[in-house]
Design an enzyme around this catalytic site. Structure first.
Site, short mmCIF file in Angstrom:
data_model
loop_
_atom_site.label_atom_id
_atom_site.label_comp_id
_atom_site.label_asym_id
_atom_site.label_seq_id
_atom_site.Cartn_x
_atom_site.Cartn_y
_atom_site.Cartn_z
N LYS A 197 0.88 -1.16 0.00
CA LYS A 197 0.00 0.00 0.00
C LYS A 197 0.91 1.21 0.00
CE LYS A 197 -3.76 1.89 2.79
NZ LYS A 197 -4.62 1.57 3.94
N LYS A 251 -1.73 -1.38 -4.19
CA LYS A 251 -2.54 -0.20 -4.44
C LYS A 251 -1.71 1.06 -4.32
CE LYS A 251 -5.27 1.31 -0.95
NZ LYS A 251 -6.25 1.30 0.12
#
Ligand code: PBG
Ligand code: ZN
Length: 325
Positions: A197, A251
């Site tokens: 992330k 992400k």
């Protein structure tokens, strides 16, 4: 005034666009089963200003809302909880009657196994700081204290019926801590780790919805991955695989498709990609000005995430593109 000829032409164009979108998805191998739609559950209904077209849904309307998702042929959601209030330790995150736990039970009672439920496991929507970890007196994030809380949250979601729990705090050892807790309580949810992330301002629209009262400019760079460090991202992913993650996540999506392909080639492991709120907001903002062809962009971007190697795609565009699959 358009002549009937124009209307006919417009209809033909619309039809050929639709045919070409379907062809793009077909050639990318995309199926509806690869798609996961994000669902925000809150105490009162509200539209999210920074994400036009996306709403927060209260428990009393959640089954009706999920039915509209099922009607699009989508059978997988990820739940983000927006609790009524925060407290210093984020205790409502692991409350058996917390907002996410209640939503899971409600959806499962209406849909059973026809709707797969993944949950976001973190404390930042529930505590006072908005950080994903417990902040100690010295102002540092206490990794190991946070692990215990993440494990409790994940277990409470699994107990309520979640199929997949997704720790998103980026704490070291979060997969192992969650796995161990699930195992010791004989809960069989699988674990999707938000492994890579990246720290990004692309989460701002999400935060302005979820964190409105705190700040949207939180600096999470001490625990999220930096843009420039793909070696670290790969190491985070490898660690999570070794700790027993059933699937790993990268992400945001579009700035990291090279990493998706690298992970696929190197580890040949199930990979999820989250197309985040900022990636949604950028497209919506331009489309609302008439500056881009919104549907074309949605189709091209989702197809590119699939082409890069994603096994699951979490995106706020999922319902919009389902009609082309
Ligand atoms: C919470 C969480 C965030 C997102 C998913 N889970 C926000 C953050 O890390 O600050 C972002 C999702 C999105 O932008 O769509 N840990
Ligand atoms: Zn968080």
């Amino acid at each position: 005034m358009p002549s009937s000829g124009d209307t006919f032409l417009q209809q033909q164009n619309a039809r050929s666009d639709e045919e070409s979108y379907k062809a793009i998805f077909a050639s990318s191998g995309l199926r509806k089963s690869h798609l996961v739609f994000p669902v925000f559950v809150s105490n009162s209904p509200c539209l999210i200003k920074s994400m036009p077209g996306i709403a927060m849904t209260p428990i009393r309307r959640i089954s009706q809302y999920v039915q509209s998702i099922a009607d699009s042929g989508i059978s997988s959601i990820i739940i983000f909880g927006i609790p009524k209030s925060r407290d210093p330790i984020g205790s409502s995150a692991f409350d058996r009657k917390g907002i996410v736990q209640n939503a899971i039970r409600e959806i499962k009672s209406s849909f059973g196994n026809t709707m797969s439920i993944t949950t976001d496991v973190c404390i930042c929507q529930y505590n006072l700081t908005g950080h994903c970890g417990i902040v100690s007196n010295g102002g540092r994030v206490d990794n190991d204290a946070t692990l215990k809380v993440l494990a409790k949250i994940a277990a409470s979601h699994a107990e309520a019926g979640a199929d997949v729990v997704a720790p998103s705090a980026m704490m070291d050892g979060q997969v192992y801590a969650v796995k161990r807790e699930l195992h010791s309580r004989r809960l069989d949810a699988s674990v999707l780790s938000f492994s890579a992330k990246h720290a990004s301002s692309l989460y701002t629209p999400f935060r302005s919805a979820a964190f409105a009262k705190i700040t949207t400019r939180l600096d999470k760079s001490s625990y999220q991955v930096s843009y420039s460090n793909s070696r670290l991202a790969l190491r985070e992913i490898e660690t999570d695989i070794n700790e027993g993650a059933d699937m790993v996540m990268i992400k945001p999506a579009l700035t990291y498709l090279d990493l998706v392909r690298m992970v696929k080639n190197r580890f040949n492991y199930p990979v999820a990609v989250q197309n985040v709120s900022g990636e949604y907001a950028i497209v919506k903002a331009a489309a609302m000005q008439g500056w881009i062809n919104e549907d074309e962009w949605k189709v091209h971007s989702i197809a590119s995430i699939k082409r890069a190697g994603a096994d699951k795609i979490i995106s706020y565009f999922v319902l919009d593109v389902a009609k082309y699959i």
